[in-house]
Design a protein around this motif. Structure first.
Motif, PDB file in Angstrom:
ATOM      1  N   PRO A 247       0.785  -1.237   0.000  1.00  0.00           N
ATOM      2  CA  PRO A 247       0.000   0.000   0.000  1.00  0.00           C
ATOM      3  C   PRO A 247       0.813   1.280   0.000  1.00  0.00           C
ATOM      4  O   PRO A 247       0.265   2.378  -0.184  1.00  0.00           O
ATOM      5  CB  PRO A 247      -0.820  -0.111   1.293  1.00  0.00           C
ATOM      6  CG  PRO A 247       0.003  -0.983   2.185  1.00  0.00           C
ATOM      7  CD  PRO A 247       0.637  -1.988   1.261  1.00  0.00           C
TER       8      PRO A 247
ATOM      9  N   LEU B 160      -0.574   5.214  -0.108  1.00  0.00           N
ATOM     10  CA  LEU B 160      -0.540   5.995   1.120  1.00  0.00           C
ATOM     11  C   LEU B 160       0.333   7.239   0.950  1.00  0.00           C
ATOM     12  O   LEU B 160       0.002   8.325   1.452  1.00  0.00           O
ATOM     13  CB  LEU B 160      -0.020   5.139   2.277  1.00  0.00           C
ATOM     14  CG  LEU B 160      -0.935   3.974   2.691  1.00  0.00           C
ATOM     15  CD1 LEU B 160      -0.241   3.108   3.731  1.00  0.00           C
ATOM     16  CD2 LEU B 160      -2.266   4.501   3.230  1.00  0.00           C
TER      17      LEU B 160
ATOM     18  N   PRO C 194      -6.880   8.713   3.270  1.00  0.00           N
ATOM     19  CA  PRO C 194      -7.195   7.611   2.356  1.00  0.00           C
ATOM     20  C   PRO C 194      -8.680   7.278   2.273  1.00  0.00           C
ATOM     21  O   PRO C 194      -9.175   6.897   1.219  1.00  0.00           O
ATOM     22  CB  PRO C 194      -6.384   6.445   2.932  1.00  0.00           C
ATOM     23  CG  PRO C 194      -5.205   7.094   3.571  1.00  0.00           C
ATOM     24  CD  PRO C 194      -5.740   8.377   4.156  1.00  0.00           C
TER      25      PRO C 194
ATOM     26  N   ALA D 228      -4.395  -0.116   1.210  1.00  0.00           N
ATOM     27  CA  ALA D 228      -4.313   1.219   1.792  1.00  0.00           C
ATOM     28  C   ALA D 228      -5.670   1.710   2.283  1.00  0.00           C
ATOM     29  O   ALA D 228      -5.791   2.853   2.741  1.00  0.00           O
ATOM     30  CB  ALA D 228      -3.752   2.199   0.766  1.00  0.00           C
TER      31      ALA D 228
END
Length: 232
Positions: A160, A164, A174, A193
């Motif tokens: 992720p 991020l 997010p 994420a």
């Protein structure tokens, strides 16, 4: 399934979208087929038959993952570094000869985000030099508030971190971002994420487990405005 919101996401469907994060290759740019052609040509230059089916396995995979895949498949005697250097040369030549085009719906979507004042970023598995070159060639270099490449993170997709990092750079939590992806690896990165993702498949059909976790799977970017401005 394409073109429809998937079940099980009613709460996130109603969460406002305050930022959009795009993949680049195969999503904004019709570049994956060019990259495959460049891989095949690089193999021929070195006297190796590298089949298209194998090259497709590298779609959406960061460079380090691609190197690992080549080593696992062809062994340590394969000229891996020369292979990827030649691929980069051929791909650059293809792009410089105007073979790189935008995917359907890119410019209208970016214009809409401008109108709405929504920040947007790119999270790509490509290197910084490749991303900069390709975006400049198609006139998109100045259309994003942040461009996160494989060179800017420790871990590439499906980790992720790229998403991020992109969310942090545009200053959007997010939970309020929307990710747009074409590859399973990229979709998994966005999902890890905790970012909503809409999948627009290019060369690879995403597996069912990835689709099940997506907000939607659609045919092209012309479907995206309805998810950003659902009241329209």
């Amino acid at each position: 399934m394409k073109g429809n919101t998937l079940s099980g996401h009613k709460e996130t469907e109603n969460t406002p979208i305050r930022g959009v994060i795009f993949d680049m290759d195969g999503l904004l740019l019709d570049s994956e087929s060019l990259a495959i052609d460049a891989l095949i040509q690089a193999g021929r230059d070195l006297g190796h038959d590298v089949p298209e089916s194998f090259c497709r396995r590298m779609v959406g995979v960061p460079a380090d993952g691609c190197r690992k895949l080549v080593l696992e498949t062809y062994g340590t005697d394969f000229p891996t570094e020369a292979f990827f250097a030649l691929q980069e040369k051929h791909l650059r030549d293809f792009v410089n000869n105007d073979r790189l085009t935008l995917k359907k719906g890119v410019l209208p979507l970016l214009d809409l985000l401008d109108t709405l004042g929504l920040p947007r970023a790119i999270a790509t598995s490509s290197s910084r030099p490749r991303a900069t070159h390709h975006l400049a060639r198609v006139g998109l270099a100045d259309r994003f508030h942040a461009i996160i490449t494989r060179d800017d993170v420790t871990n590439g997709k499906p980790d992720p971190e790229p998403y991020l990092t992109a969310a942090r750079h545009i200053g959007v939590d997010p939970a309020f971002c929307l990710a747009l992806e074409d590859s399973p690896s990229g979709a998994r990165a966005a999902q890890a994420a905790n970012i909503r993702v809409i999948i627009i498949p290019d060369l690879i059909t995403p597996p069912q487990d990835v689709c099940d976790k997506a907000l939607a799977v659609v045919d092209d970017l012309t479907s995206i405005p309805a998810y950003i401005t659902p009241q329209a």
